[in-house]
Motif scaffolding. Structure first.
Motif, PDB file in Angstrom:
ATOM      1  N   GLU A 155       6.032  29.430 -30.854  1.00 23.02           N
ATOM      2  CA  GLU A 155       6.253  30.405 -31.931  1.00 23.02           C
ATOM      3  C   GLU A 155       5.341  31.614 -31.771  1.00 23.02           C
ATOM      4  OE1 GLU A 155       5.379  27.203 -32.316  1.00 23.02           O
ATOM      5  OE2 GLU A 155       6.493  26.223 -33.938  1.00 23.02           O
TER       6      GLU A 155
ATOM      7  N   GLU B 155      12.211  26.761 -31.231  1.00 15.08           N
ATOM      8  CA  GLU B 155      12.190  26.605 -32.697  1.00 15.08           C
ATOM      9  C   GLU B 155      13.127  25.481 -33.141  1.00 15.08           C
ATOM     10  OE1 GLU B 155      12.994  29.398 -31.033  1.00 15.08           O
ATOM     11  OE2 GLU B 155      12.056  31.187 -31.921  1.00 15.08           O
ATOM     12  N   TYR B 271       3.749  33.141 -38.151  1.00 15.52           N
ATOM     13  CA  TYR B 271       4.863  33.227 -37.201  1.00 15.52           C
ATOM     14  C   TYR B 271       6.027  34.063 -37.726  1.00 15.52           C
ATOM     15  CZ  TYR B 271       2.308  29.271 -35.144  1.00 15.52           C
ATOM     16  OH  TYR B 271       1.339  28.458 -34.612  1.00 15.52           O
TER      17      TYR B 271
END
Lengths: 272, 272
Positions: A155, B155, B271
């Motif tokens: 990330e 992710e 993030y």
């Protein structure tokens, strides 16, 4: 922005010997310039060494941004016309220190990044940064900086990648550990993956030289936007200088098929 | 939850020959059971083949959840007492189709996942899923499923990892492409990285057998929670059956140093 010559010089800083480390890094900068390097990456905590016992020891070895090491790096970068990314122990207020890296342009300002994800006992010593990795528009392309364990958080790599970085410079100190025979060190594998999923070049500069019982992978690597190594990528715990001529413009093309774009294919609303 | 025997059987489905593909997959399930497999992973779109010309062709080859292939897989999984993860072309309403995978437990319900990130011309054919990869508490541990290009989005792998998955089963069809001599295919490198940054086991089952001019990496791989291969991990575009006995409980220990935890070290507020 055709090919850009990037050098990683894997060295052995000496813990607490700032004078030696300054001389060693100056020699590396001069050597890289002699090779025609446009970008030089040096290890994490190049200026101070790594294995501090406590924050007091780190503070004593730390430097402010106008300290002698950063002043020297800035002077050499300007004289020799190359970009330098290197780690140092940054003196903060109130007896605190950060594990930082400077991105030094020959003519521009100096940009400092503070490591946001701390490794092991670093948590007892350093104050983590809260700012994202900077992305600096330089004469050779957009360059970002992060440090070592930061790379283990995909990330975090996304942030400068989405901000348009072409090249990520990563000073690292990868402590050595066990791995299966014949396997490329996992730290390098993760650099490859980070590069490929973002179509971003990455130059990670490791160190060598035992410190207080700690050995290092010596795994410096320069990978292309497909995630394949252009130099290094083996465990080589000794001095080495990697040189790669990188077509940084390729990072601007994020398409990997007629219908796929590595960033536009993300679906952030599903990632929460 | 001691060692769990996981098998990936890399096969060559035939485009449009559901009868052949059923027989081939049934043989693979019986063979894996005979080897003592507790989990078997088969390729993406095992039931139908991959290179469809258009959605009409895919629809004609699709099956609903009570279709003959899934019914057979469910029957065999129950009879032979193993978990099967395999890809199929799922019939949706209104002439639509999904690139789906079924996770079939011997005694439990069947769980279906629909690929959320589509590759290349799949975007012209399939309706993408919007649901996160399921994490199913099975008799051998917590198993998640996703499909092929989903793995290229770190992710997305985080979601089942954060939800506690021990093993991620990934049916894939990795189209072959150029890579530097001597380099492990990048798709495998990304699987390694996904595993290591989450301390999660991953079993990715690729296919072989050319379809309408498309070749495949044949890169099936089973990696451990450190991201190192336990089986496969080479380009081998032919039939192969990988077998690995995985200590899945290791995935419950996310600590990688005295002060580091791969998930607790994340700083999600940074993030965004």
């Amino acid at each position: 922005m055709s090919h850009v010559r990037v050098v990683c010089h894997q060295l052995a800083p000496r813990l607490g010997d700032a004078h030696y480390n300054r001389a060693l890094s100056a020699e590396a900068i001069r050597g890289a310039a002699a090779l025609g390097a446009q970008v030089l990456v040096l290890p994490e905590l190049m200026q101070s060494g790594y294995v501090f016992n406590d924050v007091q020891e780190a503070y004593a070895l730390s430097e402010p941004l106008d300290g002698p090491t950063l002043t020297l790096w800035k002077t050499l970068a300007s004289q020799l016309n190359l970009i330098v990314a290197a780690g140092f122990c940054e003196r903060l207020a109130d007896g605190k220190v950060a594990n930082s890296a400077a991105l030094i342009e020959p003519d521009g300002p100096m940009t400092v990044y503070r490591k946001a994800h701390l490794w092991d006992r670093e948590k007892l010593i350093f104050t983590p940064g809260d700012a994202p990795p900077p992305v600096v528009e330089t004469a050779v392309g957009r360059i970002a900086v992060m440090i070592c364990y930061d790379l283990e958080l995909p990330e975090w790599v996304r942030r400068p990648a989405l901000a348009g970085a072409d090249l990520l410079c990563a000073p690292v100190n990868w402590p050595d550990g066990p791995r299966p025979a014949g396997e490329r060190p996992g730290e390098i594998v993760r650099v490859q993956a980070n590069a490929a999923v973002n179509r971003l070049f990455i130059a990670a500069c490791d160190r060598h030289g035992q410190e207080r019982g700690v050995d290092w992978v010596g795994g410096s690597v320069i990978v292309d936007a497909d995630g394949y190594p252009q130099a290094g990528a083996v465990a080589h715990p000794a001095e080495q200088r990697l040189v790669a001529d990188l077509p940084l413009a390729q990072s601007r093309d994020k398409c990997i098929s007629a219908h796929n774009h590595v960033h536009q294919d993300r679906r952030p609303s599903l990632y929460r």
